[in-house]
Design a protein around this motif. Structure first.
Motif, PDB file in Angstrom:
ATOM      1  N   THR A  31       0.854  -1.182   0.000  1.00 46.70           N
ATOM      2  CA  THR A  31       0.000   0.000   0.000  1.00 46.70           C
ATOM      3  C   THR A  31       0.888   1.229   0.000  1.00 46.70           C
TER       4      THR A  31
ATOM      5  N   LEU B  10       0.730   5.454   0.661  1.00 49.71           N
ATOM      6  CA  LEU B  10      -0.042   6.584   1.169  1.00 49.71           C
ATOM      7  C   LEU B  10       0.765   7.854   0.948  1.00 49.71           C
TER       8      LEU B  10
ATOM      9  N   TYR C 103       1.014  11.886   2.249  1.00 50.60           N
ATOM     10  CA  TYR C 103       0.608  12.817   3.300  1.00 50.60           C
ATOM     11  C   TYR C 103       1.200  14.198   3.032  1.00 50.60           C
TER      12      TYR C 103
ATOM     13  N   GLN D 236       2.278  17.635   5.422  1.00 50.98           N
ATOM     14  CA  GLN D 236       2.467  18.101   6.787  1.00 50.98           C
ATOM     15  C   GLN D 236       2.797  19.583   6.795  1.00 50.98           C
TER      16      GLN D 236
ATOM     17  N   PRO E 140       0.857  14.874  10.086  1.00 51.48           N
ATOM     18  CA  PRO E 140       0.632  14.601   8.669  1.00 51.48           C
ATOM     19  C   PRO E 140      -0.857  14.402   8.384  1.00 51.48           C
TER      20      PRO E 140
ATOM     21  N   LEU F  52      -3.536  12.899   5.599  1.00 47.32           N
ATOM     22  CA  LEU F  52      -3.616  11.956   4.484  1.00 47.32           C
ATOM     23  C   LEU F  52      -4.224  12.622   3.253  1.00 47.32           C
TER      24      LEU F  52
ATOM     25  N   PHE G 125       5.025  13.686   2.326  1.00 46.36           N
ATOM     26  CA  PHE G 125       5.638  12.408   2.660  1.00 46.36           C
ATOM     27  C   PHE G 125       4.925  11.276   1.941  1.00 46.36           C
TER      28      PHE G 125
ATOM     29  N   PHE H  88       3.032   0.452   3.353  1.00 50.04           N
ATOM     30  CA  PHE H  88       2.978  -0.747   4.183  1.00 50.04           C
ATOM     31  C   PHE H  88       3.888  -1.773   3.522  1.00 50.04           C
TER      32      PHE H  88
ATOM     33  N   ASN I  91       1.651  -4.715   7.673  1.00 47.14           N
ATOM     34  CA  ASN I  91       1.181  -3.555   8.411  1.00 47.14           C
ATOM     35  C   ASN I  91       2.267  -2.717   9.056  1.00 47.14           C
ATOM     36  N   LYS I  92       3.527  -2.880   8.653  1.00 50.51           N
ATOM     37  CA  LYS I  92       4.577  -1.989   9.133  1.00 50.51           C
ATOM     38  C   LYS I  92       4.568  -0.775   8.213  1.00 50.51           C
ATOM     39  N   LEU I  93       4.146   0.364   8.697  1.00 51.11           N
ATOM     40  CA  LEU I  93       4.005   1.586   7.904  1.00 51.11           C
ATOM     41  C   LEU I  93       5.278   2.403   7.999  1.00 51.11           C
ATOM     42  N   ILE I  94       5.951   2.539   6.854  1.00 48.86           N
ATOM     43  CA  ILE I  94       7.251   3.212   6.793  1.00 48.86           C
ATOM     44  C   ILE I  94       7.125   4.486   5.987  1.00 48.86           C
ATOM     45  N   PHE I  95       7.817   5.542   6.439  1.00 48.31           N
ATOM     46  CA  PHE I  95       7.740   6.845   5.790  1.00 48.31           C
ATOM     47  C   PHE I  95       8.995   7.152   4.990  1.00 48.31           C
ATOM     48  N   GLY I  96       8.806   7.939   3.933  1.00 48.65           N
ATOM     49  CA  GLY I  96       9.912   8.483   3.179  1.00 48.65           C
ATOM     50  C   GLY I  96      10.510   9.682   3.890  1.00 48.65           C
ATOM     51  N   THR I  97      11.505  10.293   3.252  1.00 46.64           N
ATOM     52  CA  THR I  97      12.253  11.391   3.855  1.00 46.64           C
ATOM     53  C   THR I  97      11.601  12.751   3.647  1.00 46.64           C
TER      54      THR I  97
ATOM     55  N   TYR J  35       4.628   7.259  16.671  1.00 48.94           N
ATOM     56  CA  TYR J  35       5.789   7.592  15.848  1.00 48.94           C
ATOM     57  C   TYR J  35       6.596   8.692  16.514  1.00 48.94           C
TER      58      TYR J  35
ATOM     59  N   PRO K 128       8.478  10.557   9.914  1.00 49.22           N
ATOM     60  CA  PRO K 128       8.152   9.838  11.150  1.00 49.22           C
ATOM     61  C   PRO K 128       8.761   8.446  11.177  1.00 49.22           C
TER      62      PRO K 128
ATOM     63  N   ARG L 280       3.405  -0.328  17.506  1.00 50.47           N
ATOM     64  CA  ARG L 280       2.093  -0.478  16.870  1.00 50.47           C
ATOM     65  C   ARG L 280       1.253  -1.447  17.696  1.00 50.47           C
TER      66      ARG L 280
ATOM     67  N   GLY M  95      -3.183  -2.408   7.796  1.00 51.53           N
ATOM     68  CA  GLY M  95      -2.835  -2.187   6.404  1.00 51.53           C
ATOM     69  C   GLY M  95      -3.681  -1.150   5.690  1.00 51.53           C
TER      70      GLY M  95
END
Lengths: 112, 113
Positions: free
Chosen positions: A31, A33, A35, A37, A43, A45, A88, A92, A98-104, B35, B43, B48, B99
């Protein structure tokens, strides 16, 4: 690893111009997403993408889920001053549900 | 529908003191995230929850950080003792299902002096 590389780092444009930014990874994401900010805020969505190849719009914003599942891009058409902020991408990670990781982040500045 | 609510918005403490942050997720959202956001960065996940269970706390510095989500609704994040390097924005987010899109609160800006 599950890193998200976002580019460009910053953009300085004139009002009315179109903007494009992207997010890439060496890993597969389930997935994407996007955002926005604003300073001192959390952030917000903008767009969510759930299928490879999916193209979704939200007003002047359009985002796509890359067919390889390793990238995504966000376009903003006819930018206006209130588009200023940090954008951003987030994903996932396919390797750990379900580990949601963000870009820089991409800093966007719009000159009126 | 109310969004994710965090408090306090700002906190200034001296190093070695304890501090706690509170989060109330969107009603019906089972997944809750904490976060950490340093200045100029994206973040980074601390922990979680799925309902009341911490399913991913691998990034939480457990020597000084702790979190709980009693009854699977509100959550608190605690730091004891705080260090200068803990100065950052602490963000809480929630999603209805695993998710799916996550919605963020306004964050708590912590300054340790």
């Amino acid at each position: 690893g599950q890193q998200l590389n976002q580019s460009p780092q910053s953009m300085f444009i004139q009002e009315g111009e179109d903007v494009s930014m992207n997010c890439t990874s060496s890993s597969i994401f389930n997935t994407w997403l996007w955002y926005k900010q604003d300073p001192g805020e959390g952030p917000v969505l903008l767009i969510a993408l759930y299928k490879a190849g999916e193209l979704t719009s939200n007003g002047r914003l359009t985002a796509q889920f890359g067919i390889t599942r390793k990238d995504s891009f966000l376009n903003i058409s006819a930018s206006i001053p209130s588009d200023v902020g940090i954008y951003f991408c987030a994903g996932f990670w396919g390797g750990a549900t379900n580990k949601l990781i963000f870009g820089t982040g991409t800093l966007l500045a719009v000159q009126p | 529908e109310a969004g994710v609510v965090q408090s306090p918005r700002y906190k200034i403490i001296e190093k070695k003191q304890p501090v706690a942050f509170w989060c109330n997720p969107i009603s019906g959202h089972n997944t809750l995230y904490w976060y950490l956001q340093n200045l100029g960065q994206g973040p980074e996940l601390l922990i979680r929850y799925e309902n009341e269970e911490a399913v991913d706390d691998s990034q939480l510095p457990k020597d000084r950080f702790s979190a709980e989500r009693l009854k699977g609704v509100d959550s608190t994040l605690k730091i004891q003792p705080a260090e200068l390097g803990d100065s950052a924005v602490y963000l809480c987010a929630s999603s209805k299902d695993p998710g799916r899109e996550a919605f963020f609160g306004q964050g708590t800006r912590l300054t340790v002096v």
